[in-house]
Enzyme design. Structure first.
Site, PDB file in Angstrom:
ATOM      1  N   HIS A  20      -3.344  -1.574   2.716  1.00 27.13           N
ATOM      2  CA  HIS A  20      -2.408  -1.717   3.660  1.00 27.13           C
ATOM      3  C   HIS A  20      -1.126  -2.717   3.312  1.00 27.13           C
ATOM      4  CE1 HIS A  20      -4.981   0.284   7.111  1.00 27.13           C
ATOM      5  NE2 HIS A  20      -5.673   0.046   6.048  1.00 27.13           N
ATOM      6  N   ASP A 125       0.512  -2.354  11.946  1.00 27.46           N
ATOM      7  CA  ASP A 125      -0.306  -1.662  11.284  1.00 27.46           C
ATOM      8  C   ASP A 125      -1.314  -1.104  12.362  1.00 27.46           C
ATOM      9  OD1 ASP A 125      -3.321  -0.697  10.062  1.00 27.46           O
ATOM     10  OD2 ASP A 125      -1.920  -1.044   8.663  1.00 27.46           O
ATOM     11  N   HIS A 377      -9.889   7.941  -6.357  1.00 23.80           N
ATOM     12  CA  HIS A 377     -10.624   8.123  -5.122  1.00 23.80           C
ATOM     13  C   HIS A 377      -9.899   8.881  -3.924  1.00 23.80           C
ATOM     14  CE1 HIS A 377      -8.241   4.553  -4.389  1.00 23.80           C
ATOM     15  NE2 HIS A 377      -8.754   4.352  -3.239  1.00 23.80           N
TER      16      HIS A 377
END
Length: 469
Positions: A20, A125, A377
């Site tokens: 983030h 966020d 990933h």
């Protein structure tokens, strides 16, 4: 005489995790290069990561500095051990939930910063639902920063609305995601909610759902969202998000592109575990488009067996590689990679492979002409960073979050990569995949006719992406 116009001021509050924080820092750079004053809020132990990333570009923003404000992390009140202020330091679902709950106690600190600066806008966020309350209190818009794709947002919305997974009889039976522009197939085992319903996980699921639903409700009350995307890459899903779902959104292009100089790419994120010159020297010794880069991000934990099987797959692929292995803590104990590599692996791979233990300068590596493929990933930062540079060369191994959605975007919508074969959702651990799967996937994206077709499609996506930037 006209009054002097005041420059816009944005307060940016990223969640405390590398996945983030890194794009949020780039967002701050994007704002300040567009003449917007920016202040980033973080905690004392996270501040060095931000400051280090900003130092390499400080001279580029003369007259428009980015301020960093520290607020204390409520470790004691949140039941978090002292010295832990970042999600990548945690090793259990219980601690992760405690960490998320602890961040809720930061509301008062955020209010103090807002009172001090009186900014024009708050960008926070998604995991700070209280930010919408604070923004309303100070009568400024709250924008949610979303570090994912429009595609993932749209699929997630449709899944919650229609629940097509309830129409199948088993976890492994495929179903079609309804309503969206492409025919996308998933299974229940690839969904976070169904995966967390296992034995002994109901309590963790309940707590996680409370946090997630709170974040989604706060997002609905926000002014809109900022997306680290550009329209031309997934136009059908931008249109679906804004027109069908009726949400306000701004795609501000891939913000990582603000890191143009080598120094900026090298210092992005944490301190690198390898010397810049050592890394570039190794890459310079390789032929163009001959190296596969293997990295599972900052959160994924790989077991000892999986480390061994990845190594065996890399060796069997007969391709040159860079393999990034982060510090792993499995069941509370640190895994020493050297103890679990196949016998004399590093000796045999001395000329073909480079292992980086810890943090790697990912942008610097991906930008090198020697890199051809990226085994990932499917974290959005990695997917986007790799895509900007090497479209057409992905091997996907999704772990956690919305990663299976990102895999479908790469393999079924953009058709710029191949799936390695992960079938089950897991929050932080990679799935046990045999060496043969790793070897076959790498060879499919590196050599042969299929690799050429993927590369051709990647070139088309690259052309579209350049037009959109």
């Amino acid at each position: 005489m006209y009054a002097k116009l005041q420059r816009l001021h944005v307060v940016l509050f990223p969640f405390m995790a590398p996945v983030h924080m890194i794009p949020a820092i780039d967002v701050a750079k994007f704002f300040t290069t567009n003449h917007v004053k920016t202040t980033i809020i973080t905690t004392p132990l996270n501040a060095p990561i931000i400051i280090n990333s900003l130092q390499s570009t400080a001279n580029k923003y003369v007259g428009f500095p980015i301020d960093v404000e520290n607020v204390p992390f409520p470790s004691k009140e949140g039941g978090i051990p002292e010295g832990i202020e970042n999600l990548d330091q945690l090793n259990s679902d219980e601690m992760t939930i405690n960490f998320l709950k602890a961040t809720e106690l930061l509301q008062e600190s955020l209010e103090q910063i807002m009172e001090k600066y009186k900014p024009n806008c708050l960008v926070a966020d998604m995991f700070y639902p209280f930010a919408s309350v604070v923004a309303a209190k100070f009568n400024v818009p709250r924008l949610v920063f979303h570090g994912t794709s429009y595609f993932a947002q749209c699929v997630g919305h449709v899944m919650m609305k229609y629940e097509p997974q309830k129409l199948v009889s088993s976890d492994d039976e495929e179903f079609v995601v309804p309503e969206i522009p492409h025919e996308i197939r998933l299974t229940r085992s690839q969904l976070v909610i169904d995966a967390m319903k296992g034995k002994g996980k109901h309590e963790a699921l309940e707590e996680w759902m409370k946090i997630f639903c709170s974040a989604m409700e706060a997002k609905e009350r926000s002014y809109g969202i900022i997306m680290n995307r550009f329209y031309e890459l997934e136009p059908e899903y931008v249109d679906y998000y804004t027109k069908v779902m009726g949400r306000m959104a701004w795609h501000i292009s891939p913000v990582s592109l603000c890191n143009r100089e080598k120094e900026a790419k090298f210092q992005r994120g944490k301190d690198s575990s390898i010397n810049e010159h050592e890394c570039l020297k190794w890459l310079d010794s390789k032929k163009p488009k001959s190296v596969v880069y293997v990295c599972f991000g900052s959160v994924v934990k790989v077991s000892s067996l999986e480390l061994q099987e990845i190594a065996m797959g890399l060796e069997a692929s007969e391709q040159d590689f860079i393999w990034v292995v982060r510090r792993n803590i499995i069941d509370g104990e640190e895994v020493n990679i050297t103890d679990w590599l196949p016998h004399e692996f590093e000796k045999r791979m001395k000329e073909k492979g480079l292992i980086i233990r810890g943090w790697a300068p990912q942008m610097l590596i991906l930008d090198h002409e020697a890199i051809r493929a990226f085994v990932t990933h499917c974290g959005w930062n990695s997917t986007l960073d790799g895509g900007l540079i090497i479209w057409g060369s992905f091997g996907t191994w999704p772990v956690g979050g919305e990663k299976f959605y990102s895999e479908k975007l790469v393999t079924q919508v953009l058709r710029t990569g191949v799936a390695i074969g992960a079938r089950n959702w897991n929050r932080v651990r990679s799935e046990n995949i045999k060496p043969k799967n790793v070897m076959e996937a790498i060879r499919r994206i590196m050599v042969g006719e299929e690799a050429l077709e993927i590369k051709k499609q990647g070139k088309e996506v690259e052309r579209i992406s350049k037009e959109g930037r």
